[in-house]
Design a protein around this motif. Structure first.
Motif, short mmCIF file in Angstrom:
data_model
loop_
_atom_site.label_atom_id
_atom_site.label_comp_id
_atom_site.label_asym_id
_atom_site.label_seq_id
_atom_site.Cartn_x
_atom_site.Cartn_y
_atom_site.Cartn_z
N SER A 57 4.14 1.82 -14.63
CA SER A 57 4.97 2.54 -13.66
C SER A 57 4.29 3.80 -13.13
N ILE A 58 3.22 4.22 -13.78
CA ILE A 58 2.61 5.47 -13.32
C ILE A 58 1.20 5.26 -12.76
N TYR A 59 0.88 4.04 -12.42
CA TYR A 59 -0.44 3.80 -11.83
C TYR A 59 -0.70 4.71 -10.63
N LYS A 60 0.32 4.80 -9.77
CA LYS A 60 0.16 5.60 -8.56
C LYS A 60 -0.18 7.06 -8.92
N GLU A 61 0.60 7.62 -9.81
CA GLU A 61 0.38 9.01 -10.20
C GLU A 61 -0.99 9.18 -10.85
N LEU A 62 -1.34 8.21 -11.71
CA LEU A 62 -2.64 8.27 -12.38
C LEU A 62 -3.76 8.30 -11.35
N ILE A 63 -3.66 7.41 -10.36
CA ILE A 63 -4.73 7.33 -9.36
C ILE A 63 -4.79 8.61 -8.54
N ILE A 64 -3.63 9.09 -8.11
CA ILE A 64 -3.62 10.30 -7.27
C ILE A 64 -4.16 11.50 -8.05
N LEU A 65 -3.65 11.71 -9.25
CA LEU A 65 -4.11 12.85 -10.04
C LEU A 65 -5.58 12.72 -10.40
N GLY A 66 -5.97 11.49 -10.74
CA GLY A 66 -7.37 11.25 -11.09
C GLY A 66 -8.30 11.59 -9.94
N SER A 67 -7.94 11.15 -8.73
CA SER A 67 -8.84 11.44 -7.61
C SER A 67 -8.81 12.92 -7.25
N MET A 68 -7.62 13.54 -7.38
CA MET A 68 -7.56 14.98 -7.13
C MET A 68 -8.46 15.73 -8.11
N ALA A 69 -8.37 15.34 -9.38
CA ALA A 69 -9.19 15.99 -10.41
C ALA A 69 -10.67 15.83 -10.09
N PHE A 70 -11.06 14.60 -9.77
CA PHE A 70 -12.45 14.32 -9.45
C PHE A 70 -12.92 15.19 -8.28
N PHE A 71 -12.09 15.22 -7.24
CA PHE A 71 -12.40 15.98 -6.03
C PHE A 71 -12.62 17.46 -6.37
N PHE A 72 -11.68 18.04 -7.10
CA PHE A 72 -11.77 19.48 -7.36
C PHE A 72 -12.90 19.81 -8.33
N ILE A 73 -13.18 18.93 -9.27
CA ILE A 73 -14.30 19.18 -10.18
C ILE A 73 -15.60 19.21 -9.39
N VAL A 74 -15.78 18.23 -8.52
CA VAL A 74 -17.00 18.18 -7.71
C VAL A 74 -17.11 19.42 -6.82
N VAL A 75 -16.01 19.71 -6.11
CA VAL A 75 -16.04 20.86 -5.19
C VAL A 75 -16.29 22.16 -5.94
N SER A 76 -15.62 22.34 -7.10
CA SER A 76 -15.75 23.62 -7.78
C SER A 76 -17.16 23.80 -8.33
N LEU A 77 -17.75 22.72 -8.84
CA LEU A 77 -19.12 22.85 -9.35
C LEU A 77 -20.09 23.13 -8.22
N LYS A 78 -19.87 22.49 -7.07
CA LYS A 78 -20.73 22.71 -5.91
C LYS A 78 -20.65 24.16 -5.44
N THR A 79 -19.42 24.64 -5.24
CA THR A 79 -19.25 26.03 -4.76
C THR A 79 -19.86 26.99 -5.76
N PHE A 80 -19.67 26.71 -7.05
CA PHE A 80 -20.17 27.65 -8.02
C PHE A 80 -21.68 27.76 -7.93
N LYS A 81 -22.36 26.64 -7.84
CA LYS A 81 -23.82 26.67 -7.76
C LYS A 81 -24.30 27.40 -6.52
N ASN A 82 -23.66 27.11 -5.40
CA ASN A 82 -24.11 27.70 -4.15
C ASN A 82 -23.97 29.20 -4.13
N ARG A 83 -23.04 29.71 -4.90
CA ARG A 83 -22.79 31.14 -4.86
C ARG A 83 -23.81 31.93 -5.67
N LEU A 84 -24.58 31.25 -6.47
CA LEU A 84 -25.47 32.01 -7.36
C LEU A 84 -26.79 32.35 -6.70
#
Lengths: 367, 245
Positions: free
Chosen positions: A340-367
């Motif tokens: 029953s929570i496949y939808k939520e799992l997929i949405i949260l999972g992709s959001m998490a993936f997206f933000f992890i990638v973006v945050s690591l990228k921004t962090f590196k670029n700022r140094l």
């Protein structure tokens, strides 16, 4: 690896030595949960009941008794004059008045129909609806009992049944909300403030000229808060099961999995915020305004998403807490399984993936 | 032997040339003063040498490693102390030293001896378990220096290390610097206290991103017919067209 561990140790020192950090991390979740669970509740208990009963027969007495026996109502007074009903409300003496007609039982027997009037204060609509629902349910239960002994049913009573939360317990609604809020607060706010503090105090500079890799700096900043979040998750679950009596009816395993995804997502948001700002105050404000407000207002925790204006409904899709809370409700309260929570799992999972990638990228670029 | 070699080191930010083709050498065990007004490009030059930012053009060798290609090796062999003597205020004295010893990869069995030795040299053993935030500013500054050299780097970069500290503490601090050079650590220091420039073996004076003069303090005073380094500096700084920030 050695670097990593000394650094994590240092991060724990920061946490343990700052009284306010400790309070926020460990006490706040407990306080919030108990506050929302007990004090701030949509449950209505011990409402004072007024009764106008000119019939005084077996049926009315039985209904009154049932109302009285329930924890939701306390029989306050019998009203002798129906003209005084409004007075009672204005003086605030009663919260609900039940009015029986004359010869209630007789009418019920002969015509098969009995009428009851429930009067309550509509200026607080939520409360009024809750109260009438309670009372209607109680009357209905009497009705059912009466019907059992009769050959022909006396009356068709619209039966109101509240699925999943039959007693309309407020905690059922708030526990998932609090989980969404606390985890976001601890992970995102505390992480972003902790990183911003290093920048503000100038210690980040020392770390950057050291051979320590920026990624390692960030990971070791995040690890302690990850642990604290796990502790909080456990505290919240234990409190809700044993103190608030909100059971975990569905899969505990998937409950933990989706919480972990949500924790990672929040940590990534914290890193993202911290790489955009240079001071603790700004980090705090941004995580407060950008993260907490949507969690409170748009996640469905307080205001149902379905009754929001269309535009806000669209916006609420972007709030991770909304999906998390939805999944937790399904798993904890409705007792559904992972399908029953496949939808939520997929949405949260992709959001998490997206933000992890973006945050690591921004962090590196700022140094 | 040269510990720092810079050759036509240049850094541009867009159209703005922060550091304009500077060249210099720093010998092992030397105290090299890096002077200049605010905005002259000192910090940018220092950041390039520390491997924090990449030069737009030019070459740099620090502690034997190329700052463009081997910045990780450079970082492992240098120490750095920032303007604000940044160390962790909520950690104890020894915890700060322990942390940075760990970050620089000093083997565990050696760490305790190293820390004890450093604290002893500073007469600081009694304060080993004191939280840094309860130390006076002068002591924080010294501790920040010890943190910067805990791993015995080949060269230590000090970015205006004596700002806001009283003259007595400043003198003590310079004693600490001399002691470090005695043990073979090269010191690269920026400052705007001109009397401190006199303590350096050699100084360079930067104006608008370029090195305008570089020699020992005595030679510079002779050359510019000045009484003090302060006067030398003012004669040079007058040429500046940049406004400080």
């Amino acid at each position: 690896m050695g670097q990593f561990f000394v650094f994590i140790k240092k991060e724990f020192y920061h946490i343990f030595r700052d009284r306010w950090t400790m309070i926020i991390l460990l006490i706040l979740p407990v306080i919030m949960l108990t506050l929302f669970g007990f004090a701030i509740t949509t449950e209505v208990k011990n409402t004072k009941l007024g009764v106008f009963d000119p019939s005084k027969d077996i049926a009315t007495r039985s209904i009154i008794q049932r109302l009285q026996a329930n924890e939701y109502f306390i029989l306050k007074k019998f009203i002798s004059n129906p003209d005084r009903i409004e007075d009672e409300f204005q003086r605030g003496e009663v919260g609900l008045i039940i009015v029986f007609p004359e010869k209630f039982y007789e009418n019920l027997l002969h015509t098969g129909e009995g009428q009851i009037q429930l009067i309550t204060d509509g200026s607080d609509p939520n409360n009024a609806i809750t109260l009438t629902n309670y009372a209607t349910n109680i009357v209905a239960s009497y009705q059912q009992e009466l019907n059992k002994t009769a050959v022909i049913p006396y009356q068709i009573v619209p039966e109101i049944k509240l699925l999943y939360n039959p007693r309309l317990k407020g905690a059922y609604n708030f526990v998932p909300g609090i989980m969404g809020m606390i985890l976001m607060l601890i992970c995102a706010m505390m992480t972003s403030v902790a990183i911003a503090r290093e920048k503000e105090k100038g210690t980040m500079e020392l770390l950057l000229v050291s051979p320590m890799k920026p990624l390692v700096v960030i990971l070791s900043k995040v690890v302690p808060y990850f642990f604290v979040s796990i502790i909080n998750l456990a505290t919240i679950l234990l409190l809700s099961v044993y103190v608030l009596e909100v059971p975990v009816t569905g899969s505990l395993f998937w409950l933990i999995i989706i919480s972990l995804i949500y924790i990672f997502l929040s940590l990534a948001l914290g890193i993202l915020i911290s790489s955009l700002v240079n001071s603790q105050v700004v980090a705090l404000l941004i995580s407060g305004a950008v993260l907490m407000m949507p969690v409170l207002l748009l996640s469905g925790m307080i205001f149902p998403v379905e009754s929001m204006p269309y535009l806000l409904q669209l916006l609420s899709n972007a709030v991770p807490a909304r999906w998390f809370i939805m999944a937790i409700k399904k798993l904890m309260i409705k007792g559904l399984d992972v399908t029953s929570i496949y939808k939520e799992l997929i949405i949260l999972g992709s959001m998490a993936f997206f933000f992890i990638v973006v945050s690591l990228k921004t962090f590196k670029n700022r140094l | 032997m040269q510990v720092i070699e810079a050759e036509n080191l240049t850094k541009r930010f867009g159209k703005f040339t922060a550091v304009d083709s500077i060249s210099f050498d720093v010998k092992e065990g030397e105290i090299f003063g890096f002077l200049g007004a605010n905005g002259a490009g000192k910090t940018t030059a220092m950041r390039m040498l520390c491997g924090l930012i990449k030069p737009t053009s030019g070459q740099g060798i620090v502690a034997g490693y190329d700052i463009k290609k081997q910045s990780e090796n450079v970082k492992a062999n240098i120490g750095y102390m920032s303007q604000r003597f940044s160390i962790y205020e909520d950690l104890k004295v020894w915890e700060n030293l322990r942390l940075f010893a760990g970050i620089y990869g000093i083997p565990n069995r050696k760490i305790n001896d190293r820390i004890d030795e450093l604290l002893k040299r500073l007469g600081f053993e009694s304060e080993k378990d004191t939280l840094v935030k309860s130390l006076p500013l002068g002591w924080k500054q010294k501790l920040a220096f010890l943190v910067a050299i805990v791993h015995e780097p080949k060269v230590v970069f000090l970015d205006e290390p004596t700002g806001g500290v009283d003259p007595a503490s400043r003198r003590q601090f310079w004693e600490l610097i001399y002691e470090a050079t005695d043990r073979g650590i090269t010191v690269f220091v920026t400052t705007h206290y001109m009397e401190e420039a006199e303590y350096c073996n050699r100084v360079s004076i930067m104006v608008d991103g370029r090195i305008e003069a570089m020699d020992s303090p005595r030679n510079l005073k002779n050359k510019f017919e000045a009484e003090s380094m302060d006067e030398v500096f003012h004669k040079l700084a007058r040429k500046s067209t940049r406004t400080g920030d």
